[in-house]
Design an enzyme around this catalytic site. Structure first.
Site, PDB file in Angstrom:
ATOM      1  N   HIS A  48      -5.779 -32.875  17.344  1.00 31.15           N
ATOM      2  CA  HIS A  48      -4.657 -33.652  17.864  1.00 31.15           C
ATOM      3  C   HIS A  48      -3.588 -32.730  18.475  1.00 31.15           C
ATOM      4  O   HIS A  48      -2.392 -33.099  18.337  1.00 31.15           O
ATOM      5  CB  HIS A  48      -4.291 -34.472  16.696  1.00 31.15           C
ATOM      6  CG  HIS A  48      -5.163 -35.547  16.359  1.00 31.15           C
ATOM      7  ND1 HIS A  48      -5.159 -36.805  17.121  1.00 31.15           N
ATOM      8  CD2 HIS A  48      -6.221 -35.502  15.331  1.00 31.15           C
ATOM      9  CE1 HIS A  48      -6.287 -37.404  16.448  1.00 31.15           C
ATOM     10  NE2 HIS A  48      -7.033 -36.817  15.504  1.00 31.15           N
ATOM     11  N   GLY A  68      -5.183  -1.929   4.877  1.00 33.46           N
ATOM     12  CA  GLY A  68      -4.055  -3.009   4.474  1.00 33.46           C
ATOM     13  C   GLY A  68      -4.989  -4.337   4.595  1.00 33.46           C
ATOM     14  O   GLY A  68      -5.016  -5.174   3.710  1.00 33.46           O
ATOM     15  N   LYS A  98       0.717  -1.181  -0.185  1.00 28.46           N
ATOM     16  CA  LYS A  98      -0.138  -0.059  -0.001  1.00 28.46           C
ATOM     17  C   LYS A  98       0.930   1.315   0.067  1.00 28.46           C
ATOM     18  O   LYS A  98       0.622   1.930  -0.800  1.00 28.46           O
ATOM     19  CB  LYS A  98      -1.056   0.038   1.137  1.00 28.46           C
ATOM     20  CG  LYS A  98      -1.844   1.343   1.453  1.00 28.46           C
ATOM     21  CD  LYS A  98      -3.005   1.085   2.578  1.00 28.46           C
ATOM     22  CE  LYS A  98      -3.590   2.464   2.574  1.00 28.46           C
ATOM     23  NZ  LYS A  98      -4.629   2.213   3.722  1.00 28.46           N
TER      24      LYS A  98
HETATM   25  O1  F6P Z   1       1.523  -4.476   9.939  1.00 32.68           O
HETATM   26  C1  F6P Z   1       1.499  -2.879   9.659  1.00 32.68           C
HETATM   27  C2  F6P Z   1       0.994  -2.754   8.200  1.00 32.68           C
HETATM   28  O2  F6P Z   1       0.989  -1.404   8.084  1.00 32.68           O
HETATM   29  C3  F6P Z   1      -0.275  -3.630   7.830  1.00 32.68           C
HETATM   30  O3  F6P Z   1      -1.397  -2.790   8.381  1.00 32.68           O
HETATM   31  C4  F6P Z   1      -0.195  -3.649   6.425  1.00 32.68           C
HETATM   32  O4  F6P Z   1      -1.135  -4.625   6.007  1.00 32.68           O
HETATM   33  C5  F6P Z   1       1.084  -3.897   6.186  1.00 32.68           C
HETATM   34  O5  F6P Z   1       1.919  -3.243   7.536  1.00 32.68           O
HETATM   35  C6  F6P Z   1       1.995  -3.828   4.983  1.00 32.68           C
HETATM   36  O6  F6P Z   1       1.982  -2.569   4.603  1.00 32.68           O
HETATM   37  P1  F6P Z   1       2.222  -2.347   2.966  1.00 32.68           P
HETATM   38  O7  F6P Z   1       1.070  -2.741   2.269  1.00 32.68           O
HETATM   39  O8  F6P Z   1       2.124  -0.780   3.053  1.00 32.68           O
HETATM   40  O9  F6P Z   1       3.306  -2.668   2.533  1.00 32.68           O
END
Ligand code: F6P
Length: 588
Positions: free
Chosen positions: A391, A273, A213
């Site tokens: 298990h 995300g 993202k």
């Molecule tokens: O773990 C923190 C976080 O910001 C998540 O919310 C997100 O899914 C992940 O890191 C990956 O972030 P990015 O898609 O920006 O690489």
């Protein structure tokens, strides 16, 4: 009168607290004897059947929970989410993952702009790209068609797509569409994960999709650079444009990384995300593997639950009921964990996805207005497919701690098998456990029953099961792309309901930041010590000694080729030149 700042200050919350004593006096054995109660504690939508009669709850509990929902303004909060209001207030963002699967003619606004056409323009681009890719018209640097995809991403840019991929893999229709193709994931920055993700792959026939993202996540960017190097060292720098594509909200950084902007697929800051599997984050890699039509079915399934969640009355609303019952279990009965137990191997990655979805969303210490909470929010989610879990950790669930369980079963197996002469089919064997375990938890086994079975006296305490352990059963008619989408959406909305009731922001994740910034400090130290011989400084005694111990060994990857050769000469028989040469290259 001004409304109270915290939900736990409301009369409705206190009424539930007052009701706990009455429930604790009951036993599920007795509650289950009331057939009318059991009948009432069900809900159904498009053949998905929820039975929550094995919750430590009565009709009165549900009434009280529905009143709590009113006090928490649940209806208004759901509407605000669907209408694109900026309910993620700490990041000033809308929360619109529902727009990602809305039909083409839907109107969903964020900042006064209908986002649905934008969503569909990216989906159309994915459809077109995946068709070109799958038809073999998209060729790599050496003119060969690409059949392998490695999706590089972590957290929400990994767990949701992995869950869906794993679930689709054995669906006959999806499997047929994926013949001759491979989709792999690279998430951990551990170089061992790099090695595993590209094992036996040829860069010539591999496409790398960098999914992030922000396009700044340290793990993903180093993994992306590592695979870029893997491609360049084999095919040359010009190969990147044919072998690397990206999914991000940050198209500027995608371009700076060296990926052709035409091969970048956008999404938007209003997609969290962990809620992004229905954006290009999941839709692109899954369409490359299975084709867009399969993925569209998955999106339609998710959308069907969005409509059910938005429009059904709370009494029969599956995500709302699930969310309210989780709040009941965590905040009133004091159960801090939840086990996710799909009786379906195809759902083996459901629990890891829900872990992030739930724990990153609802593990908060303050209300949405920043007021410290005098109550615990969120739960510890874990799980394994049944019967593997039976298990493993079920001993604790049956006789140790009380952990509310989600049993998820499927009526029709993706891969049915019946062996002539066997009592039942393989799927019926699996499902026998799905039906039996909730009753074992609810009813338990009394010392009286054990006596009547002539169990030796000294074993009675060990073989007694107290029972009264809550669970719920979710039965899906089948497990095609459509139901996988429905299941995802049920959990997404259930988790949002919990957050709405607790009055927290389920859509930010500030708790992941501190560890990240401390890691930057350590990274700087490791660089200084390895490259410039700097002493370890600025850490507490414990961290300093750990770092010194770690730095005392210099890994081969930091050494010059000559130095590696010198080490190798000491390790391999000097008279065996072939072993020496092979060893040298394997270290490189
Ligand atoms: O773990 C923190 C976080 O910001 C998540 O919310 C997100 O899914 C992940 O890191 C990956 O972030 P990015 O898609 O920006 O690489």
């Amino acid at each position: 009168m001004a409304s109270p700042a915290l939900i736990c200050d409301t009369e409705q919350w206190k009424a539930l607290q007052g009701h706990v004593g009455a429930i604790q006096k009951t036993h599920l054995r007795d509650l289950m004897a009331d057939a009318d109660r059991c009948k009432a504690m069900t809900a159904e939508f498009e053949g998905i059947f929820l039975d929550y009669s094995r919750q430590q709850a009565t009709g009165e509990t549900i009434d009280k929970l529905l009143k709590l929902a009113e006090a928490a303004k649940l209806k208004e909060k759901i509407e605000k989410m669907f209408k694109g209001e900026k309910i993620n207030s700490t990041e000033n963002r809308s929360v619109l993952h529902v727009a990602l699967r809305a039909p083409r003619d839907a109107v969903i606004n964020s900042d006064g702009v209908n986002v649905v056409p934008e969503v569909w323009s990216v989906k159309d681009k994915i459809k077109q790209f995946s068709e070109t890719f799958r038809s073999g018209s998209w060729v790599g640097a050496t003119g060969k068609a690409l059949t392998n995809v490695v999706s590089v991403g972590i957290g929400g840019s990994f767990l949701g797509p992995l869950f869906v991929h794993t679930a689709l893999q054995t669906d006959p229709e999806a499997a047929e569409c994926a013949k001759g193709r491979q989709l792999r994931f690279l998430a951990n920055v551990d170089p061992v994960d790099v090695a595993r993700s590209i094992k036996d792959l040829d860069p010539e026939t591999t496409l790398v999709v960098v999914v992030s993202k922000t396009f700044t996540t340290a793990e993903t960017m180093l993994n992306a650079r590592t695979l870029k190097e893997w491609i360049i060292s084999s095919l040359g720098p010009q190969a990147v444009s044919k072998h690397m594509i990206a999914v991000s909200t940050n198209l500027k950084l995608v371009k700076e990384f060296g990926i052709d902007p035409n091969n970048a697929f956008a999404f938007w800051d209003w997609v969290g995300g962990r809620y992004s599997v229905c954006s290009a984050v999941g839709v692109l890699p899954l369409s490359l593997q299975y084709g867009f039509p399969i993925v569209q079915k998955f999106l339609e399934g998710a959308s069907s639950i969005d409509n059910h969640f938005y429009s059904s009355s709370f009494e029969k609303n599956i995500p709302v009921l699930l969310g309210l019952l989780s709040v009941w279990n965590v905040s009133f009965l004091g159960y801090p964990a939840r086990a996710i137990l799909p009786y379906s191997q195809a759902l083996e990655k459901l629990a890891p996805h829900i872990q992030q979805l739930s724990m990153e969303s609802n593990g908060k210490g303050v209300s949405i207005d920043g007021v410290p909470l005098p109550l615990e929010t969120g739960e510890i989610d874990f799980g394994e497919p049944g019967t593997n879990g039976q298990h493993s950790f079920y001993q604790l669930i049956h006789q140790g701690r009380v952990i509310p369980c989600d049993f998820i079963g499927v009526v029709k197996s993706q891969q049915p098998v019946y062996l002539k002469g066997e009592t039942v089919s393989n799927h019926d064997e699996l499902m026998s456990n799905f039906f039996a375990q909730p009753d074992a938890l609810a009813y338990g086994k009394t010392p009286e029953q054990l006596h009547s079975e002539k169990v030796p006296e000294h074993l009675i305490p060990h073989k007694t099961f107290k029972g009264n352990r809550p669970s719920l059963s979710l039965l899906l008619p089948t497990l095609s792309a459509y139901e996988i989408g429905q299941l995802l959406s049920i959990y997404e909305h259930r988790i949002a309901v919990q957050g709405f009731i607790w009055g927290i922001n389920s859509f930010d994740q500030w708790g992941v930041e501190l560890g990240k910034s401390l890691a930057s400090q350590v990274r700087k130290q490791l660089h200084g010590s390895r490259m410039e011989g700097k002493p370890v400084e600025g850490f507490n005694h414990s961290t300093s000694s750990l770092l010194e111990r770690y730095l005392a060994v210099r890994p081969l990857c930091y050494m010059s080729s000559f130095r590696i050769l010198a080490v190798m000469v000491n390790q391999y028989p000097k008279d065996n030149l072939e072993a020496l040469t092979l060893g040298f290259y394997s270290f490189l």
